[in-house]
Design a protein around this motif. Structure first.
Motif, mmCIF file in Angstrom:
data_model
loop_
_atom_site.group_PDB
_atom_site.id
_atom_site.type_symbol
_atom_site.label_atom_id
_atom_site.label_comp_id
_atom_site.label_asym_id
_atom_site.label_seq_id
_atom_site.Cartn_x
_atom_site.Cartn_y
_atom_site.Cartn_z
ATOM 1 N N THR A 43 -3.172 -0.658 5.549
ATOM 2 C CA THR A 43 -2.104 0.461 5.325
ATOM 3 C C THR A 43 -1.022 -0.428 4.838
ATOM 4 O O THR A 43 -0.648 -1.572 5.065
ATOM 5 C CB THR A 43 -1.862 1.258 6.449
ATOM 6 N N LEU A 44 -0.298 0.280 3.807
ATOM 7 C CA LEU A 44 1.061 -0.497 3.353
ATOM 8 C C LEU A 44 2.001 0.788 3.619
ATOM 9 O O LEU A 44 2.065 1.794 3.233
ATOM 10 C CB LEU A 44 0.842 -0.584 2.190
ATOM 11 N N PHE A 60 0.609 4.381 2.302
ATOM 12 C CA PHE A 60 -0.522 4.307 1.731
ATOM 13 C C PHE A 60 -1.823 3.545 2.249
ATOM 14 O O PHE A 60 -1.564 2.771 3.203
ATOM 15 C CB PHE A 60 -0.234 3.183 0.358
ATOM 16 N N ILE A 66 -3.915 1.259 -2.142
ATOM 17 C CA ILE A 66 -2.755 0.462 -2.321
ATOM 18 C C ILE A 66 -2.468 -0.219 -3.466
ATOM 19 O O ILE A 66 -1.291 -0.170 -4.272
ATOM 20 C CB ILE A 66 -2.680 -0.574 -1.120
#
Length: 158
Positions: A43-44, A60, A66
């Protein structure tokens, strides 16, 4: 995981700075390099920075998403990423947590009279994947900014 209080500084060498691939992949427009920094289900979280720039975005999720979102967003920009002060704050040989500062300059292709300069704080969780380390979670917060947010978010910020 070991915390910084009990942390053996030799572990710094055991955790390569995969977060550097994140910046280099964008600056060089190298999808393979960028993508190699992330685990499949990474995850970002850029939501705090986006909010400061007047934009609402989701976290994201997944290496593919991403990569697609970040490289599409920056495809019209010249970027330079400088990452400093990396510190491993937790480590257990299979997982690590990293703190770093990242400064990035965003300039539209062909129009360097406009810019957005961000100084962000990174909180990165990594895991061992074979012989490599990959980013599982990358969370950004913003320390300061200068310039025009519309350079990065042309349809959502002023």
């Amino acid at each position: 995981m070991e915390t910084i209080a009990s942390f053996d500084k030799s572990h710094y060498l055991a955790v390569p700075p995969e977060h550097f691939l994140f910046g280099a992949g964008q600056d060089l427009r190298d999808r393979t390099l960028f993508e190699s920094a992330f685990s499949e289900h990474a995850t970002l979280d850029f939501t705090a920075v986006a909010k400061k720039l007047g934009v609402t975005i989701p976290v994201f999720e997944g290496r593919q998403a991403i990569t697609d979102i970040i490289l599409q967003t920056t495809s019209r920009l010249d970027t330079t990423h400088s990452i400093a002060n990396p510190r491993v704050t937790e480590y257990d040989r299979e997982h690590a947590r990293l703190f770093a500062m990242i400064e990035v300059q965003h300039l539209p292709h062909g129009d360097h009279s406009r810019h957005l300069l961000l100084k962000n704080i990174l909180d990165v969780k990594l895991s061992k994947s074979g012989d490599a380390w990959v980013i599982d979670r990358m969370k950004f917060d913003n320390a300061w900014l200068a310039g025009n947010p519309a350079v990065l978010f042309e349809d959502g910020a002023s």
